[in-house]
Scaffold this motif. Structure first.
Motif, PDB file in Angstrom:
ATOM      1  N   ASN A 196     -39.245  33.968 -29.631  1.00 24.58           N
ATOM      2  CA  ASN A 196     -39.347  32.733 -29.145  1.00 24.58           C
ATOM      3  C   ASN A 196     -38.717  31.966 -28.282  1.00 24.58           C
ATOM      4  N   GLY A 197     -39.728  31.457 -27.210  1.00 22.85           N
ATOM      5  CA  GLY A 197     -39.252  31.242 -25.656  1.00 22.85           C
ATOM      6  C   GLY A 197     -40.463  30.055 -25.669  1.00 22.85           C
ATOM      7  N   PRO A 198     -40.219  29.620 -23.940  1.00 21.50           N
ATOM      8  CA  PRO A 198     -40.949  27.499 -23.691  1.00 21.50           C
ATOM      9  C   PRO A 198     -42.376  28.820 -23.451  1.00 21.50           C
ATOM     10  N   VAL A 199     -43.514  27.113 -23.855  1.00 22.73           N
ATOM     11  CA  VAL A 199     -44.421  27.574 -23.085  1.00 22.73           C
ATOM     12  C   VAL A 199     -45.056  27.127 -21.740  1.00 22.73           C
ATOM     13  N   GLU A 203     -42.656  27.182 -11.644  1.00 21.06           N
ATOM     14  CA  GLU A 203     -43.672  28.001 -10.447  1.00 21.06           C
ATOM     15  C   GLU A 203     -43.579  30.021 -10.205  1.00 21.06           C
ATOM     16  N   GLU A 204     -41.752  30.172 -10.132  1.00 17.91           N
ATOM     17  CA  GLU A 204     -41.575  30.820  -9.271  1.00 17.91           C
ATOM     18  C   GLU A 204     -41.463  32.029 -10.861  1.00 17.91           C
ATOM     19  N   MET A 205     -41.622  31.589 -11.565  1.00 14.52           N
ATOM     20  CA  MET A 205     -41.839  33.229 -12.995  1.00 14.52           C
ATOM     21  C   MET A 205     -43.812  32.615 -13.169  1.00 14.52           C
ATOM     22  N   MET A 206     -43.988  32.693 -13.265  1.00 15.62           N
ATOM     23  CA  MET A 206     -45.569  32.392 -12.778  1.00 15.62           C
ATOM     24  C   MET A 206     -45.575  33.459 -11.370  1.00 15.62           C
ATOM     25  N   PHE A 207     -45.144  33.615 -10.500  1.00 24.81           N
ATOM     26  CA  PHE A 207     -45.101  33.780  -9.133  1.00 24.81           C
ATOM     27  C   PHE A 207     -44.989  36.027  -9.720  1.00 24.81           C
ATOM     28  N   TRP A 226     -44.074  22.600 -14.404  1.00 26.87           N
ATOM     29  CA  TRP A 226     -44.048  23.080 -14.708  1.00 26.87           C
ATOM     30  C   TRP A 226     -45.580  23.945 -15.204  1.00 26.87           C
ATOM     31  N   TRP A 227     -45.769  24.773 -15.630  1.00 22.16           N
ATOM     32  CA  TRP A 227     -46.798  25.585 -15.281  1.00 22.16           C
ATOM     33  C   TRP A 227     -47.386  25.854 -16.827  1.00 22.16           C
ATOM     34  N   LEU A 228     -48.568  25.885 -18.191  1.00 25.15           N
ATOM     35  CA  LEU A 228     -48.756  26.378 -19.218  1.00 25.15           C
ATOM     36  C   LEU A 228     -48.952  27.653 -18.794  1.00 25.15           C
ATOM     37  N   ILE A 229     -48.134  28.811 -19.741  1.00 27.70           N
ATOM     38  CA  ILE A 229     -48.386  29.810 -19.683  1.00 27.70           C
ATOM     39  C   ILE A 229     -49.414  30.581 -19.871  1.00 27.70           C
ATOM     40  N   PRO A 230     -50.355  31.349 -18.970  1.00 25.10           N
ATOM     41  CA  PRO A 230     -51.462  31.884 -19.872  1.00 25.10           C
ATOM     42  C   PRO A 230     -51.446  32.646 -20.862  1.00 25.10           C
ATOM     43  N   THR A 231     -49.989  33.777 -21.158  1.00 20.31           N
ATOM     44  CA  THR A 231     -49.821  34.853 -21.672  1.00 20.31           C
ATOM     45  C   THR A 231     -48.270  34.685 -22.022  1.00 20.31           C
ATOM     46  N   SER A 232     -47.798  35.110 -23.447  1.00 18.46           N
ATOM     47  CA  SER A 232     -45.862  35.802 -22.862  1.00 18.46           C
ATOM     48  C   SER A 232     -45.683  36.023 -22.398  1.00 18.46           C
ATOM     49  N   GLU A 233     -46.378  36.579 -22.188  1.00 15.21           N
ATOM     50  CA  GLU A 233     -45.984  38.219 -20.579  1.00 15.21           C
ATOM     51  C   GLU A 233     -44.986  37.679 -19.590  1.00 15.21           C
ATOM     52  N   VAL A 234     -45.238  36.071 -19.051  1.00 16.65           N
ATOM     53  CA  VAL A 234     -44.641  35.603 -17.783  1.00 16.65           C
ATOM     54  C   VAL A 234     -43.325  35.022 -18.748  1.00 16.65           C
ATOM     55  N   THR A 235     -43.288  35.015 -20.210  1.00 12.33           N
ATOM     56  CA  THR A 235     -42.032  34.276 -20.639  1.00 12.33           C
ATOM     57  C   THR A 235     -41.270  36.039 -20.728  1.00 12.33           C
ATOM     58  N   LEU A 236     -41.704  36.800 -21.496  1.00 16.54           N
ATOM     59  CA  LEU A 236     -41.158  37.593 -21.935  1.00 16.54           C
ATOM     60  C   LEU A 236     -40.372  38.450 -20.750  1.00 16.54           C
TER      61      LEU A 236
END
Length: 430
Positions: A196-199, A203-207, A226-236
């Motif tokens: 269960n992670g941040p949404v 910016e560097e995570m989206m990169f 901050w960027w809102l994630i388009p999917t938890s792919e970014v977080t995970l």
């Protein structure tokens, strides 16, 4: 991101891979920048060597009273210092040019990926289930009597604008039950670790996962940065960002249920009715981090994890391999799973499962330390929907619809619904 050494050693292969994606040859431009960068670095190293040699001679000239030689050497040291600084700056500028170019180029498809222009050239590899034959004309999800009170687009539009939905009552509970069912199946049967992670992410995570810099318009940037994630792919996936893990730690398999946000830029006029394409939606996402030798095997395993969800829900589906013209930016190969929607009389995407090789890992600097020793190597990453909750809700409603407007619910969901088995035409869960 691409390996510059691979491009140096295989320029024709690199250009051939880009050509399959409809991208013109880039190796000449890339290698020209790389050559200029390396020349600057070599020249700076040579100047540094000359400076070091002159610096050693300065004291000797001073000691023997050779004032002219002393002044000449001192001036040479100063000139070389300035030359080194200039060359370093020029090398950095070339390096920045190279990085900017490489980060905008898509991943190369595997040789086995079919070539094609768009979704019409995708290749079906299997089907499961037989679409139900109806004694009446099946409706789309938003037309069903059972959901009229529980799927409110007008109020959502008042609250937030178009492409939002306000779910309530039985529909909201069914939606929640689907997410819980998916997550529980993946964690208890498929061996994924729940996260269960941040949404909101940096910016560097989206990169790192490839959404930036090229596809920023598809996501939402908050004023705080901050960027809102388009999917938890970014977080995970970014759990291993800038990390060296032990080989014994692989594979890592994650699952997360989260809100997702997409601007849907460029999709005007597509799927505007109902909740098939929304700005805010929920997904259960799967991410795997693997050894390079295991990523293709993991791709098949992840695809199967997503297919099992649909089979348990008794929803017919087909699995296709995306052609080169329909694949995402970071993928080397993608399986799309398409659920049967009787209201549309067609199969529609409900999951995409992609293997990215080391493309994302290079952007994130995510590596593993081999058990037998040696320098760290880049991991391979994979991601896939397991599944899109809203689209799965649509499939359950449309496949379970009855002539009177009620909906029979899959047996697999009954335990997550307190034993309830259907939604009546009046919208009650019974």
């Amino acid at each position: 991101m691409h390996d510059i050494r691979f491009i140096r050693e295989n320029p024709e292969v690199f250009d051939a891979g880009l050509a399959k994606l409809g991208v013109s040859s880039m190796s000449s431009e890339i290698l020209a920048i790389d050559s200029a960068r390396r020349e600057k670095i070599t020249a700076a190293e040579a100047a540094q060597a000359e400076r070091n040699a002159a610096s050693k001679q300065v004291g000797a000239a001073k000691g023997r009273g050779d004032e002219a030689e002393f002044e000449r050497l001192r001036a040479l040291v100063a000139d070389k210092k300035a030359e080194i600084a200039r060359l370093d700056e020029e090398a950095k500028a070339e390096d920045a040019r190279l990085a900017e170019l490489l980060t905008t180029l898509p991943n190369l498809p595997l040789d086995e990926v079919p070539e094609g222009a768009d979704e019409n050239d995708n290749v079906e590899i299997r089907r499961w289930g037989t679409p139900r034959e109806f004694d009446f004309a099946p409706k789309e999800h938003y037309e069903l009597a059972a959901v009229q009170d529980g799927m409110d687009f007008e109020t959502a539009a008042k609250l937030a604008g178009s492409r939002f939905v306000l779910m309530s009552g039985a529909v909201a509970r069914l939606h929640r039950a689907l997410a819980q069912f998916m997550l529980d199946t993946h964690t208890t049967e498929h061996g994924l670790t729940e996260v269960n992670g941040p949404v909101m992410v940096r910016e560097e995570m989206m990169f790192g996962t490839g959404q930036l810099p090229k596809f920023g318009e598809d996501s939402y940037l908050l004023r705080e940065g901050w960027w809102l994630i388009p999917t938890s792919e970014v977080t995970l996936t970014n759990i291993v960002n800038d990390t060296i893990i032990e080989e014994s730690y692989l594979p890592r398999r994650y699952a997360a249920h989260s809100l997702c946000f997409r601007s849907e830029a460029g999709s005007a006029g597509r799927d505007t009715s109902g909740m098939l394409r929304q700005h805010q939606f929920e997904k259960v996402e799967m991410v795997s981090v693997t050894h390079p030798d295991k990523s293709l095997e993991e791709h098949e395993r992840m695809t199967r994890c997503a297919e099992v969800i649909l089979e348990k829900l008794d929803i017919p589906y087909r699995t296709v391999v995306l052609c080169t013209g329909d694949m995402g930016f970071g993928a080397r190969k993608t399986h799309d799973i398409e659920a049967w929607l009787p209201g549309q009389n067609s199969y529609r995407e409900i999951s995409s499962v992609s293997v990215c090789g080391d493309f994302q890992a290079r952007r994130m600097n995510a590596r593993f330390r081999p058990e037998g020793g040696g320098k760290p190597e880049f991991v391979h990453t994979l991601n896939g929907s397991g599944l899109a909750v809203g689209r799965c809700l649509i499939a359950v409603l449309e496949n379970g619809q009855q002539e009177d407007g009620s909906v029979h619910l899959p047996q697999a969901l009954h335990q997550w619904l307190g034993g309830k088995t259907r939604i009546t035409a009046a919208g009650e869960l019974v």
